[in-house]
Design an enzyme around this catalytic site. Structure first.
Site, PDB file in Angstrom:
ATOM      1  N   GLY A  34       0.671  -1.264   0.037  1.00 26.77           N
ATOM      2  CA  GLY A  34       0.143  -0.147   0.091  1.00 26.77           C
ATOM      3  C   GLY A  34       0.755   1.439   0.049  1.00 26.77           C
ATOM      4  O   GLY A  34       0.138   2.283  -0.670  1.00 26.77           O
ATOM      5  N   THR A  35       1.979   1.258   0.704  1.00 29.68           N
ATOM      6  CA  THR A  35       3.101   2.239   0.865  1.00 29.68           C
ATOM      7  C   THR A  35       3.400   2.481  -0.615  1.00 29.68           C
ATOM      8  O   THR A  35       3.478   3.889  -1.140  1.00 29.68           O
ATOM      9  CB  THR A  35       3.850   2.254   1.732  1.00 29.68           C
ATOM     10  OG1 THR A  35       3.512   2.009   2.900  1.00 29.68           O
ATOM     11  CG2 THR A  35       4.731   3.347   2.012  1.00 29.68           C
ATOM     12  N   ARG A  62       0.866 -11.112   4.249  1.00 28.69           N
ATOM     13  CA  ARG A  62       1.420 -11.455   5.490  1.00 28.69           C
ATOM     14  C   ARG A  62       3.143 -11.597   5.439  1.00 28.69           C
ATOM     15  O   ARG A  62       3.694 -11.445   6.358  1.00 28.69           O
ATOM     16  CB  ARG A  62       0.907 -12.825   6.053  1.00 28.69           C
ATOM     17  CG  ARG A  62      -0.712 -12.594   6.540  1.00 28.69           C
ATOM     18  CD  ARG A  62      -0.880 -14.009   7.395  1.00 28.69           C
ATOM     19  NE  ARG A  62      -2.103 -13.990   8.165  1.00 28.69           N
ATOM     20  CZ  ARG A  62      -2.504 -14.669   9.252  1.00 28.69           C
ATOM     21  NH1 ARG A  62      -1.768 -15.918   9.410  1.00 28.69           N
ATOM     22  NH2 ARG A  62      -3.644 -14.452   9.904  1.00 28.69           N
ATOM     23  N   LYS A  64       5.929 -10.098   3.063  1.00 32.53           N
ATOM     24  CA  LYS A  64       6.501  -9.063   2.118  1.00 32.53           C
ATOM     25  C   LYS A  64       7.778  -8.681   2.508  1.00 32.53           C
ATOM     26  O   LYS A  64       8.618  -9.033   1.322  1.00 32.53           O
ATOM     27  CB  LYS A  64       5.669  -7.478   2.351  1.00 32.53           C
ATOM     28  CG  LYS A  64       4.190  -7.999   2.325  1.00 32.53           C
ATOM     29  CD  LYS A  64       3.572  -6.426   2.044  1.00 32.53           C
ATOM     30  CE  LYS A  64       3.163  -5.923   3.526  1.00 32.53           C
ATOM     31  NZ  LYS A  64       2.129  -6.571   4.430  1.00 32.53           N
ATOM     32  N   ILE A 125       4.281  -8.434  11.585  1.00 33.94           N
ATOM     33  CA  ILE A 125       5.327  -9.354  11.695  1.00 33.94           C
ATOM     34  C   ILE A 125       6.727  -8.818  11.154  1.00 33.94           C
ATOM     35  O   ILE A 125       7.294  -8.587  11.674  1.00 33.94           O
ATOM     36  CB  ILE A 125       4.937 -10.785  11.326  1.00 33.94           C
ATOM     37  CG1 ILE A 125       3.718 -11.329  11.708  1.00 33.94           C
ATOM     38  CG2 ILE A 125       6.034 -11.669  11.243  1.00 33.94           C
ATOM     39  CD1 ILE A 125       3.855 -11.468  13.246  1.00 33.94           C
ATOM     40  N   LYS A 136      19.104  -2.250  15.819  1.00 33.84           N
ATOM     41  CA  LYS A 136      20.344  -3.052  16.288  1.00 33.84           C
ATOM     42  C   LYS A 136      21.691  -2.629  15.336  1.00 33.84           C
ATOM     43  O   LYS A 136      22.801  -2.416  16.041  1.00 33.84           O
ATOM     44  CB  LYS A 136      20.201  -4.550  16.046  1.00 33.84           C
ATOM     45  CG  LYS A 136      21.479  -5.298  16.497  1.00 33.84           C
ATOM     46  CD  LYS A 136      21.165  -6.994  16.187  1.00 33.84           C
ATOM     47  CE  LYS A 136      22.383  -7.563  16.477  1.00 33.84           C
ATOM     48  NZ  LYS A 136      22.075  -9.099  16.584  1.00 33.84           N
ATOM     49  N   HIS A 282      -1.371  20.046  49.399  1.00 28.98           N
ATOM     50  CA  HIS A 282      -1.081  18.728  50.037  1.00 28.98           C
ATOM     51  C   HIS A 282      -2.097  17.728  49.520  1.00 28.98           C
ATOM     52  O   HIS A 282      -2.504  16.932  50.230  1.00 28.98           O
ATOM     53  CB  HIS A 282      -0.787  18.638  51.443  1.00 28.98           C
ATOM     54  CG  HIS A 282       0.324  19.702  51.686  1.00 28.98           C
ATOM     55  ND1 HIS A 282       1.624  19.629  51.285  1.00 28.98           N
ATOM     56  CD2 HIS A 282       0.370  20.623  52.696  1.00 28.98           C
ATOM     57  CE1 HIS A 282       2.356  20.387  51.684  1.00 28.98           C
ATOM     58  NE2 HIS A 282       1.806  21.135  52.448  1.00 28.98           N
ATOM     59  N   ASN A 425     -10.009   9.423  56.247  1.00 29.45           N
ATOM     60  CA  ASN A 425     -11.408   9.488  56.402  1.00 29.45           C
ATOM     61  C   ASN A 425     -11.680  11.045  56.177  1.00 29.45           C
ATOM     62  O   ASN A 425     -10.971  11.989  56.429  1.00 29.45           O
ATOM     63  CB  ASN A 425     -11.594   9.320  57.902  1.00 29.45           C
ATOM     64  CG  ASN A 425     -11.652   7.789  58.278  1.00 29.45           C
ATOM     65  OD1 ASN A 425     -12.200   6.971  57.411  1.00 29.45           O
ATOM     66  ND2 ASN A 425     -11.143   7.267  59.077  1.00 29.45           N
ATOM     67  N   ASP A 478     -20.994   9.186  67.633  1.00 33.58           N
ATOM     68  CA  ASP A 478     -20.446  10.174  68.393  1.00 33.58           C
ATOM     69  C   ASP A 478     -19.998  10.972  66.968  1.00 33.58           C
ATOM     70  O   ASP A 478     -19.934  12.256  67.240  1.00 33.58           O
ATOM     71  CB  ASP A 478     -19.333   9.543  68.901  1.00 33.58           C
ATOM     72  CG  ASP A 478     -18.305   8.673  68.314  1.00 33.58           C
ATOM     73  OD1 ASP A 478     -18.507   8.309  67.117  1.00 33.58           O
ATOM     74  OD2 ASP A 478     -17.198   8.173  68.784  1.00 33.58           O
TER      75      ASP A 478
END
Length: 524
Positions: A34-35, A62, A64, A125, A136, A282, A425, A478
Site C-alpha cells: 500500500g505504501t 502476511r 512481504k 510481523i 540493532k 497537599h 477519612n 459520636d
C-alpha cells in the site's frame, strides 16, 4: 551516507513529502504494498519490494519483507569486510534508511465490535522485524518510526550531504525499540485478557501480564523532598482532559508536588457542572465553591481556609477572565489551572512571573472510563478503574423522619461531590455552593468530623445550618453528634454500618435530615 531507503508505513502522515524530499536528493526508494502504491500515485519513483527481492508478496500480504535481501541489507555491518563480501556474493544492496510504523493494533482493539480475528490480522510481523534489525545496526542504518521526526531528519540530511550523525541514529534507534516494545505490550495485554481461545473467548477486566507505556515529559528538580530524584511521564494512552494534556504558558518549571496537587485540583473541579473553583493543598481540597463567575467562585472557595490556601493550587472549570485574575493578584499561588485564559487575564497574570499557569481542555468524566488508576506498593502494583461514579440523587434514600428541602438537596449534592476528592477519612461541611470546613486524611472519622466542624463554625459563623458529607459510613453515633453540635442540618453518607439504626436514631434526635447514597468514596 544514505543511498537507499525503505519506506513501509501504516500511518501515512507526511510520508509523501518525506519520500519526495529523499528522492530529490538522489536517494533510491523501496517500498511495500500500500505504501508503494500511495507514493507512485503521488508521482514519486519507487521500487516495489517484490521487484527488489524477486519474490512476490504472499499469504494475503502476511509475508512481504521477510527476505535476506531486506534483512541482510539492514543488518550488515559496513565496517566488516566479511559482511560486505557476503552482500556482494548474494547480490544484496544496502538499505541505509528505514521508515516504518506498525499496523494499527491498538486502534483496532479499541473498536467495540473488534473480534479476535480482527485483532490477529493487525499484528505486524515484518515491520517489527525490520525495525529491530535497523535499530540493532544503528551505527550504519537510520531508522524512523514517528512522522513527527521526518522534518528534523530531513534538515540534518540536507545539512550533511545525505549523512546522519551517530547521535541522531542512536536516538532514533532507541525510539524504534520503544515503539516495538509498546506494540508488543499492547498485544500481550489484549491476549492475556482473554480467558480462553475462540469460539468461547471472553475478556476479563485485567491482563495476566500488564505492560505499561509512558514517555518522559521532563526531568524534575527533585521529588517530594530535595533528596529524591524525579521525572514526569505521560501515558501514551492518556484520556482526553487529563492533567498530562496541559499546556503551560507561564511560570517556573513544575515540581513533583506541583503536578501531584494540580492533578487533585483538576480532577475535582472538572466534575462540577456549574462555574466552580477548587483550591488544593497537599493533595486535598482546602476550599471549593460554585458561583456565577470565576472571580466569585474563587472568593468563596478562599473563605473556607485562607491560611491553608496560601501557596496552593487553584483550578477553575471556566475560562479565566480578567476579573478572576485581578482577584488573584494579591495572593500567593503556586499553580493556576483553567480550560482557557482570556487575553486580559494573561496580561494581569504576566506580572506574577513565577506563577505557573496551565491550560487544560475540559473533557467528559467518561473519558477516563477505559483508563486505570495505578498505585505502587512494595514489589508490586495495585490497579483499579478510576472512581468515575457520579452523584445519582434519584438513587439516594432518605432514612430519617425529616426530609431535606430543595436547597438542602443541592447542598448535599455539592458536598458529596467534594468529599469524593478528599483523602479518607473525609468529612465536608458546606452550604449554598461553598465549603465551610473540610476534615481530611484522618485515621479516625470522629477526628475528621471534629476538624471539619471546627473550621465550619469559625468560617460560617453566620450560617444557620450546614450540609455534611462523609465519604464512608459513620461507625458510631459520636461522629453524628459532633457534626450536629457544629451546626449540621442535613447529612449525606453511604450507609452500611452495623449501627445504621443507631446513627439514624441520633439524626432524628437532632432533627437532622439524612440521606444514604449506597456508594462509598474512599480515597487513599
Amino acid at each position: 551516507m544514505i543511498q537507499q531507503a525503505l519506506l513501509s508505513v501504516s500511518n501515512k502522515t507526511g510520508i509523501v513529502e518525506f519520500a519526495r524530499a529523499l528522492a530529490a536528493r538522489g536517494i533510491a526508494l523501496l517500498s511495500t504494498g500500500g505504501t508503494a502504491q500511495y507514493l507512485a500515485r503521488a508521482g514519486i519513483p519507487v521500487t516495489g519490494i517484490a521487484d527488489y527481492t524477486g519474490f512476490p508478496e504472499i499469504l494475503d500480504g502476511r509475508i512481504k519483507t521477510l527476505h535476506p535481501k531486506v534483512h541482510g541489507a539492514l543488518l550488515a555491518r559496513r565496517d566488516s569486510d566479511a559482511h560486505c563480501r557476503t552482500l556482494e556474493e548474494h547480490g544484496i544492496g544496502r538499505i541505509d534508511l528505514l521508515a516504518v510504523n506498525l499496523y494499527p493494533f491498538t486502534q483496532t482493539i479499541a473498536q467495540a465490535d473488534c473480534t479476535l480475528e480482527n485483532a490477529l490480522e493487525q499484528i505486524d510481523i515484518g515491520g517489527p522485524a525490520m525495525l529491530r534489525a535497523a535499530a540493532k545496526n544503528y551505527r550504519d542504518v537510520t531508522v524512523v518510526t514517528d512522522p513527527d521526526d521526518y522534518e528534523t531528519l530531513l534538515a540534518e540530511i540536507r545539512a550533511n550531504g545525505n549523512a546522519v550523525s551517530s547521535q541522531t541514529r542512536f536516538r532514533l534507534a532507541a525510539k524504534a525499540f520503544a515503539h516495538t516494545a509498546q506494540y508488543d505490550g499492547a498485544i500481550t495485554n489484549y491476549l492475556t485478557c482473554l480467558d480462553e481461545a475462540p469460539p468461547h473467548a471472553s475478556c476479563c477486566a485485567y491482563p495476566a501480564i500488564l505492560n505499561l507505556s509512558f514517555e518522559k515529559v521532563q526531568d524534575l528538580r527533585y521529588g517530594e523532598n530535595p533528596h529524591q530524584q524525579a521525572a514526569f511521564y505521560r501515558d501514551l494512552n492518556m484520556p482526553a482532559g487529563a492533567l498530562s494534556t496541559y499546556r503551560q504558558w507561564q511560570g517556573k518549571a513544575l515540581s513533583y508536588n506541583n503536578l501531584a496537587d494540580a492533578d487533585a485540583a483538576w480532577e475535582c473541579v472538572k466534575t462540577l457542572n456549574a462555574c466552580a473553583c477548587v483550591i488544593v493543598k497537599h493533595a486535598n481540597p482546602c476550599g471549593a465553591a460554585l458561583a456565577e463567575s470565576p472571580a466569585e467562585a474563587f472568593a468563596k472557595a478562599l473563605q473556607t481556609d485562607p491560611a491553608a490556601a496560601f501557596g496552593g493550587i487553584i483550578a477553575f472549570n471556566r475560562e479565566m477572565n480578567a476579573d478572576a485574575a485581578r482577584a488573584l493578584a494579591s495572593h500567593f499561588v503556586e499553580v493556576l489551572i483553567a480550560p482557557a485564559f482570556s487575553d486580559e487575564a494573561r496580561q494581569w497574570l504576566a506580572a506574577k512571573q513565577h506563577l505557573r499557569a496551565l491550560e487544560i481542555p475540559l473533557a467528559g468524566v467518561d473519558s477516563q472510563s477505559q483508563a486505570v488508576d495505578l498505585k505502587r506498593v512494595g514489589g508490586g502494583l495495585l490497579v483499579q478503574s478510576f472512581d468515575t461514579c457520579q452523584a445519582q440523587p434519584d438513587e439516594w434514600r432518605v432514612v430519617t423522619k425529616r426530609h431535606p428541602g430543595p436547597q438542602e438537596m443541592d447542598d448535599l449534592r455539592f458536598v458529596w461531590q467534594i468529599a469524593k476528592f478528599v483523602k479518607s477519612n473525609a468529612v465536608v461541611f458546606g452550604a449554598r455552593g461553598m465549603t465551610y470546613g473540610i476534615g481530611a486524611g484522618q485515621m479516625s472519622r470522629l477526628d475528621a468530623a471534629r476538624i471539619a466542624g471546627g473550621k465550619a463554625q469559625y468560617t460560617g459563623s453566620k450560617e444557620t445550618g450546614f450540609a455534611v458529607a462523609s465519604d464512608a459510613f459513620f461507625p458510631f453515633r459520636d461522629g453524628l453528634d459532633v457534626v450536629a453540635a457544629a451546626g449540621a442540618r442535613c447529612v449525606i453518607q453511604p450507609g452500611g454500618s452495623i449501627r445504621d439504626d443507631e446513627i439514624i436514631a441520633a439524626a432524628d434526635e437532632h432533627q437532622i435530615a439524612m440521606v444514604f447514597t449506597g456508594v462509598r468514596h474512599f480515597r487513599h
